[in-house]
Enzyme design. Sequence first.
Site, PDB file in Angstrom:
ATOM      1  N   SER A 177      35.745  42.870  34.905  1.00 23.95           N
ATOM      2  CA  SER A 177      34.821  43.560  35.802  1.00 23.95           C
ATOM      3  C   SER A 177      35.369  43.572  37.223  1.00 23.95           C
ATOM      4  O   SER A 177      35.855  42.562  37.725  1.00 23.95           O
ATOM      5  CB  SER A 177      33.456  42.871  35.784  1.00 23.95           C
ATOM      6  OG  SER A 177      32.857  42.980  34.520  1.00 23.95           O
TER       7      SER A 177
ATOM      8  N   HIS B  12      28.063  42.242  40.629  1.00 20.86           N
ATOM      9  CA  HIS B  12      27.677  41.150  39.728  1.00 20.86           C
ATOM     10  C   HIS B  12      28.751  40.074  39.604  1.00 20.86           C
ATOM     11  O   HIS B  12      28.484  38.983  39.102  1.00 20.86           O
ATOM     12  CB  HIS B  12      27.321  41.710  38.343  1.00 20.86           C
ATOM     13  CG  HIS B  12      28.508  42.154  37.546  1.00 20.86           C
ATOM     14  ND1 HIS B  12      28.891  43.479  37.448  1.00 20.86           N
ATOM     15  CD2 HIS B  12      29.411  41.466  36.807  1.00 20.86           C
ATOM     16  CE1 HIS B  12      29.958  43.576  36.693  1.00 20.86           C
ATOM     17  NE2 HIS B  12      30.302  42.368  36.293  1.00 20.86           N
TER      18      HIS B  12
ATOM     19  N   ASP C 241      25.946  48.243  41.904  1.00 16.64           N
ATOM     20  CA  ASP C 241      26.834  47.205  41.369  1.00 16.64           C
ATOM     21  C   ASP C 241      28.220  47.297  42.000  1.00 16.64           C
ATOM     22  O   ASP C 241      29.241  47.211  41.316  1.00 16.64           O
ATOM     23  CB  ASP C 241      26.935  47.286  39.845  1.00 16.64           C
ATOM     24  CG  ASP C 241      27.496  46.003  39.237  1.00 16.64           C
ATOM     25  OD1 ASP C 241      27.579  44.993  39.960  1.00 16.64           O
ATOM     26  OD2 ASP C 241      27.868  46.019  38.046  1.00 16.64           O
TER      27      ASP C 241
END
Length: 483
Positions: free
Chosen positions: A332, A224, A254
Amino acid sequence: MSFQRLWAVRTQFLLLWLLLPAVPVPWAEARRSRVSLPCPDACDPTRCPTLPTCSAGLAPVPDRCGCCRVCAAAEGQECGGARGRPCAPRLRCGAPFSRDPSGGAWLGTCGCAEGAEDAVVCGSDGRTYPSLCALRKENRAARQRGALPAVPVQKGACEEAGTTRAGRLRRKYNFIAAVVEKVAPSVVHLQLFRRSPLTNQEIPSSSGSGFIVSEDGLIVTNAHVLTNQQKIQVELQSGARYEATVKDIDHKLDLALIKIEPDTELPVLLLGRSSDLRAGEFVVALGSPFSLQNTVTAGIVSTTQRGGRELGLKNSDIDYIQTDAIINHGNSGGPLVNLDGDVIGINTLKVTAGISFAIPSDRIRQFLEDYHERQLKGKAPLQKKYLGLRMLPLTLNLLQEMKRQDPEFPDVSSGVFVYEVIQGSAAASSGLRDHDVIVSINGQPVTTTTDVIEAVKDNDFLSIIVLRGSQTLFLTVTPEIIN
């Protein structure tokens, strides 16, 4: 014994010492040879010799004076000598010694700098190597043959299930600092750019984190974090910047793999066994939230296997690591490590303060092994559709928490909660925003994230009904096609 007697013995000893022939000592000779070839007072790069073509897999390195660049010696090759030839990174010059015929100085041999502790590693090719040096040596030979190099995926033999050895670092007071010092050089900052339609110039659009898994520039991050048709710039801890290309991406997991072409070998992180992780264990999250590099947070593991079903992901087969280590926007893709410095997860999701989730390292290991196998077979990843959302189904607990935090939260009993819209994605272009609630796509009710995923997969055009506060919005979006 009388004073005269002592004086006579001392005199005889001195005479014997003076009559003894000088015995050459390798390290003393090497030291004299270094004095005979001093470094210049000022570096003049124009006087440096032309750099020869280095062996495959070896990059030029600074010479012992830090002025000119020379080809480093590989493992097993001669080093030192009159001109002080350096070894490649993570190798040291040591025994066995021999004399340099050109200058009379002593030559050493480049060998592995790592100690015997935890030397055995498992490669992504499924082979067990006696040390990281052995794996690097095999990779250099593989590059010369035009073959695919292997990536170290874990400490210990490939067939081992890991160990629960309590490392020495866990018993020290400054254990967090020790972990950061070990891990930080392998954590990178990702800056994504998009082209402005007004100026046609590339401008920063979003950022994220990643960590290095191979010395030649393979980097793992979250899927993402990346969006289609964007320039990806990777910044190392040293400040060096490189443009990256996407090698593999899996939006269901992901996970993504990108590649840079560095000038020298890079420090790597090894994957630990997330299946060995225990609830209550300390963990450290590293990344660059809000583009603040080398940001470190620490916490404990609440559970090692928070199933996707518990989060409302009914068709998810991923068990997440739950921790209270703070994971913010931009964190992230960064590593979640244990106190031995091994990666046990990748920072992925923050639901609310004190509740964050990471994808386990066992999933990352499988992702890397699948990539390696596809490369060997010459298979490219299939094209996939991409919307650009991070979402969760509205469970009762999540709904109560969101209404407590935001009194204006939509009065709804089911739907999919959008906790982040990826900048530059198709979802962002359509007008979707963070904290929207999707209740319908193409006339069909939406209650789980699987409903959204299936709609994206089966349709080229989506008509979405979204609740935002007290508003009901009708949006249209065309998913992106990515590799």
